[in-house]
Motif scaffolding. Structure first.
Motif, PDB file in Angstrom:
ATOM      1  N   GLU A 220       0.833  -1.197   0.000  1.00  0.00           N
ATOM      2  CA  GLU A 220       0.000   0.000   0.000  1.00  0.00           C
ATOM      3  C   GLU A 220       0.872   1.252   0.000  1.00  0.00           C
ATOM      4  O   GLU A 220       1.976   1.264   0.534  1.00  0.00           O
ATOM      5  CB  GLU A 220      -0.931   0.005   1.215  1.00  0.00           C
ATOM      6  N   GLN A 221       0.365   2.304  -0.641  1.00  0.00           N
ATOM      7  CA  GLN A 221       1.059   3.588  -0.695  1.00  0.00           C
ATOM      8  C   GLN A 221       0.115   4.685  -0.189  1.00  0.00           C
ATOM      9  O   GLN A 221      -1.101   4.583  -0.350  1.00  0.00           O
ATOM     10  CB  GLN A 221       1.492   3.912  -2.129  1.00  0.00           C
ATOM     11  N   PRO A 222       0.669   5.741   0.436  1.00  0.00           N
ATOM     12  CA  PRO A 222      -0.187   6.810   0.960  1.00  0.00           C
ATOM     13  C   PRO A 222      -1.063   7.423  -0.127  1.00  0.00           C
ATOM     14  O   PRO A 222      -0.571   7.885  -1.154  1.00  0.00           O
ATOM     15  CB  PRO A 222       0.824   7.838   1.495  1.00  0.00           C
ATOM     16  N   GLY A 223      -2.362   7.389   0.088  1.00  0.00           N
ATOM     17  CA  GLY A 223      -3.291   8.014  -0.841  1.00  0.00           C
ATOM     18  C   GLY A 223      -3.629   7.210  -2.067  1.00  0.00           C
ATOM     19  O   GLY A 223      -4.478   7.636  -2.860  1.00  0.00           O
ATOM     20  N   ALA A 224      -2.992   6.057  -2.266  1.00  0.00           N
ATOM     21  CA  ALA A 224      -3.259   5.257  -3.462  1.00  0.00           C
ATOM     22  C   ALA A 224      -4.550   4.466  -3.292  1.00  0.00           C
ATOM     23  O   ALA A 224      -4.786   3.874  -2.234  1.00  0.00           O
ATOM     24  CB  ALA A 224      -2.104   4.310  -3.735  1.00  0.00           C
ATOM     25  N   PRO A 225      -5.402   4.422  -4.325  1.00  0.00           N
ATOM     26  CA  PRO A 225      -6.641   3.664  -4.222  1.00  0.00           C
ATOM     27  C   PRO A 225      -6.370   2.159  -4.240  1.00  0.00           C
ATOM     28  O   PRO A 225      -5.292   1.718  -4.654  1.00  0.00           O
ATOM     29  CB  PRO A 225      -7.424   4.096  -5.464  1.00  0.00           C
ATOM     30  N   PRO A 226      -7.318   1.346  -3.805  1.00  0.00           N
ATOM     31  CA  PRO A 226      -7.106  -0.103  -3.808  1.00  0.00           C
ATOM     32  C   PRO A 226      -6.979  -0.699  -5.210  1.00  0.00           C
ATOM     33  O   PRO A 226      -6.415  -1.771  -5.383  1.00  0.00           O
ATOM     34  CB  PRO A 226      -8.352  -0.654  -3.094  1.00  0.00           C
ATOM     35  N   ARG A 227      -7.484  -0.008  -6.220  1.00  0.00           N
ATOM     36  CA  ARG A 227      -7.380  -0.468  -7.599  1.00  0.00           C
ATOM     37  C   ARG A 227      -6.980   0.708  -8.475  1.00  0.00           C
ATOM     38  O   ARG A 227      -7.554   1.791  -8.380  1.00  0.00           O
ATOM     39  CB  ARG A 227      -8.715  -1.046  -8.088  1.00  0.00           C
ATOM     40  N   GLY A 228      -6.001   0.520  -9.335  1.00  0.00           N
ATOM     41  CA  GLY A 228      -5.529   1.595 -10.186  1.00  0.00           C
ATOM     42  C   GLY A 228      -6.435   1.855 -11.376  1.00  0.00           C
ATOM     43  O   GLY A 228      -7.160   0.963 -11.840  1.00  0.00           O
ATOM     44  N   THR A 229      -6.388   3.066 -11.876  1.00  0.00           N
ATOM     45  CA  THR A 229      -7.155   3.485 -13.049  1.00  0.00           C
ATOM     46  C   THR A 229      -6.283   3.396 -14.296  1.00  0.00           C
ATOM     47  O   THR A 229      -5.179   3.943 -14.323  1.00  0.00           O
ATOM     48  CB  THR A 229      -7.664   4.925 -12.889  1.00  0.00           C
ATOM     49  N   VAL A 230      -6.778   2.717 -15.314  1.00  0.00           N
ATOM     50  CA  VAL A 230      -6.114   2.673 -16.617  1.00  0.00           C
ATOM     51  C   VAL A 230      -6.770   3.712 -17.515  1.00  0.00           C
ATOM     52  O   VAL A 230      -7.950   3.597 -17.865  1.00  0.00           O
ATOM     53  CB  VAL A 230      -6.215   1.278 -17.259  1.00  0.00           C
ATOM     54  N   THR A 231      -6.005   4.757 -17.857  1.00  0.00           N
ATOM     55  CA  THR A 231      -6.475   5.806 -18.746  1.00  0.00           C
ATOM     56  C   THR A 231      -5.737   5.701 -20.069  1.00  0.00           C
ATOM     57  O   THR A 231      -4.508   5.645 -20.090  1.00  0.00           O
ATOM     58  CB  THR A 231      -6.234   7.199 -18.132  1.00  0.00           C
ATOM     59  N   LEU A 232      -6.476   5.661 -21.162  1.00  0.00           N
ATOM     60  CA  LEU A 232      -5.876   5.546 -22.496  1.00  0.00           C
ATOM     61  C   LEU A 232      -6.242   6.749 -23.341  1.00  0.00           C
ATOM     62  O   LEU A 232      -7.415   7.113 -23.455  1.00  0.00           O
ATOM     63  CB  LEU A 232      -6.352   4.268 -23.195  1.00  0.00           C
ATOM     64  N   MET A 233      -5.233   7.362 -23.934  1.00  0.00           N
ATOM     65  CA  MET A 233      -5.465   8.471 -24.854  1.00  0.00           C
ATOM     66  C   MET A 233      -5.815   7.929 -26.235  1.00  0.00           C
ATOM     67  O   MET A 233      -5.183   6.994 -26.719  1.00  0.00           O
ATOM     68  CB  MET A 233      -4.206   9.325 -24.957  1.00  0.00           C
ATOM     69  N   ALA A 234      -6.815   8.550 -26.865  1.00  0.00           N
ATOM     70  CA  ALA A 234      -7.213   8.172 -28.222  1.00  0.00           C
ATOM     71  C   ALA A 234      -7.651   9.413 -28.979  1.00  0.00           C
ATOM     72  O   ALA A 234      -8.412  10.243 -28.451  1.00  0.00           O
ATOM     73  CB  ALA A 234      -8.347   7.149 -28.195  1.00  0.00           C
ATOM     74  N   HIS A 235      -7.165   9.575 -30.217  1.00  0.00           N
ATOM     75  CA  HIS A 235      -7.631  10.672 -31.066  1.00  0.00           C
ATOM     76  C   HIS A 235      -9.137  10.522 -31.261  1.00  0.00           C
ATOM     77  O   HIS A 235      -9.624   9.418 -31.565  1.00  0.00           O
ATOM     78  CB  HIS A 235      -6.935  10.632 -32.424  1.00  0.00           C
ATOM     79  N   THR A 236      -9.855  11.626 -31.103  1.00  0.00           N
ATOM     80  CA  THR A 236     -11.307  11.546 -31.029  1.00  0.00           C
ATOM     81  C   THR A 236     -11.978  12.605 -31.882  1.00  0.00           C
ATOM     82  O   THR A 236     -11.656  13.791 -31.802  1.00  0.00           O
ATOM     83  CB  THR A 236     -11.774  11.723 -29.564  1.00  0.00           C
ATOM     84  N   TYR A 237     -12.890  12.150 -32.728  1.00  0.00           N
ATOM     85  CA  TYR A 237     -13.869  13.033 -33.360  1.00  0.00           C
ATOM     86  C   TYR A 237     -15.093  12.196 -33.684  1.00  0.00           C
ATOM     87  O   TYR A 237     -15.056  11.304 -34.550  1.00  0.00           O
ATOM     88  CB  TYR A 237     -13.343  13.693 -34.627  1.00  0.00           C
ATOM     89  N   THR A 238     -16.176  12.447 -32.973  1.00  0.00           N
ATOM     90  CA  THR A 238     -17.434  11.759 -33.221  1.00  0.00           C
ATOM     91  C   THR A 238     -18.233  12.573 -34.223  1.00  0.00           C
ATOM     92  O   THR A 238     -18.696  13.680 -33.915  1.00  0.00           O
ATOM     93  CB  THR A 238     -18.227  11.578 -31.911  1.00  0.00           C
ATOM     94  N   GLY A 239     -18.355  12.033 -35.423  1.00  0.00           N
ATOM     95  CA  GLY A 239     -19.037  12.740 -36.490  1.00  0.00           C
ATOM     96  C   GLY A 239     -20.478  12.297 -36.650  1.00  0.00           C
ATOM     97  O   GLY A 239     -21.015  11.509 -35.863  1.00  0.00           O
TER      98      GLY A 239
END
Length: 348
Positions: A220-239
């Motif tokens: 455990e680390q100070p302030g770390a949540p019990p499960r990590g977040t996976v964030t993925l960058m993706a080029h985005t344009y919803t047409g």
């Protein structure tokens, strides 16, 4: 699935173009705040065509924090070896107070040699320094007194001020794709910020699994949540349709990919292969990358196509998509695309 907005684009080199770019960033962020997007990410870039208006994510995040009500403001990414960890803690504590606890920071090790004119001695050992200073940043944010060397050469204990609004700083580790970085992020119990581009679905699935296993096994680390977040960058344009989205996004995205390759070629730490490409070869490489990216990994298409791609990323283990919107489209197109993306998210 959480959806955020990410800025990372290539910009006009004129001062007037830069001023207009900041206006666009403000308008898009206000719209994202109104539409319910989770966060806005701004990077740290120096001395390059790509990302000219982003030298300091803390400074820009402070402006965005005061112009919004609920959206989180995050560094995506902060090149930690270029900065003293005390300064990072101080700057982001200001933003945390201005935003009433809406900050987050993704830590990068840095990769481009030219960036390190700001800290030339840190380039060789940048990876080790970033991971070491990440731990210091956690301690400083928690209010712990940490020893540093002062101007007289003495070791003194200092406590970062001002005190942040939030008891813990949400931290991500940025990865350009190295499996070792995915595993290191899990071992440090940070969230992770990656990208869909440049890898297959199978490769990304393996890296996410590797990250999850390392995170579960880590202390455990100070302030770390019990499960990590996976964030993925993706080029985005919803047409409005696949054809309309690809027609509008095709030219700007190809130009962005070309500028990114040119930046890579200028890096003294690179292998030199990009610098050796002819214009014809560069064009062929860009077309190939564009077509491959449309087939998997982007959010460029109709609402239904984007919905399917988001569902696929969720199945892969992704928790949040950072929608890269400023790769060359006009602000009106970006805003219209975000409206359509927000509508489809509500139906998921």
């Amino acid at each position: 699935m959480e959806l955020s907005v990410m800025f990372f684009g290539a910009d006009d080199a004129s001062a007037a173009g830069h001023a207009a770019k900041y206006d666009d960033i403000m308008a898009i962020t206000r719209a994202a705040d109104r539409l319910g997007f989770t966060a806005v990410w701004t990077p740290e870039r120096h001395f390059q065509q790509v990302g000219q208006v982003f030298p300091n994510p803390a400074l820009l995040s402070a402006a965005l924090a005061t112009a919004t009500e609920r959206i989180h403001v995050r560094a995506g990414s902060l090149v930690l070896p270029l900065h003293h960890p005390l300064r990072v803690a101080e700057d982001w504590a200001v933003v945390d107070n201005l935003s009433r606890g809406r900050v987050g920071v993704s830590v990068a090790t840095g990769w481009h040699s030219k960036d390190f004119v700001l800290a030339p001695g840190a380039f060789e050992g940048r990876r080790e320094q970033a991971f070491r200073d990440l731990g210091l940043l956690r301690r400083l944010w928690a209010g712990e007194a940490v020893e540093f060397t002062d101007g007289a050469g003495e070791r003194v204990a200092v406590t970062s001020q001002p005190r942040p609004y939030s008891p813990a700083l949400p931290l991500w580790t940025t990865t350009s794709g190295s499996p070792q970085t995915w595993e290191a992020a899990g071992g440090l119990r940070t969230n992770i910020l990656g990208a869909t581009i440049g890898q297959t679905r199978e490769e990304l699935a393996g890296k996410i699994e590797r990250y999850r296993e390392a995170y579960t096994a880590a202390p455990e680390q100070p302030g770390a949540p019990p499960r990590g977040t996976v964030t993925l960058m993706a080029h985005t344009y919803t047409g409005t349709s696949d054809e309309q989205a690809r027609e509008l996004a095709g030219g700007p995205l190809k130009a962005y990919l070309r500028s990114y390759v040119a930046q890579t070629a200028a890096n003294k730490g690179a292998d030199g292969r990009a610098a050796a490409l002819s214009e014809a070869q560069l064009g062929t490489l860009t077309d190939f990358a564009f077509q491959r990216y449309l087939n998997w990994g982007s959010l460029i298409g109709s609402p239904e196509t984007c919905r399917k791609n988001l569902a696929d990323l969720a199945d892969l283990g992704c928790d949040e998509v950072a929608c890269f919107v400023d790769f060359g489209l006009g602000v009106d197109e970006v805003l219209a695309g975000l409206e359509r993306l927000a509508d489809l998210r509500e139906g998921m």
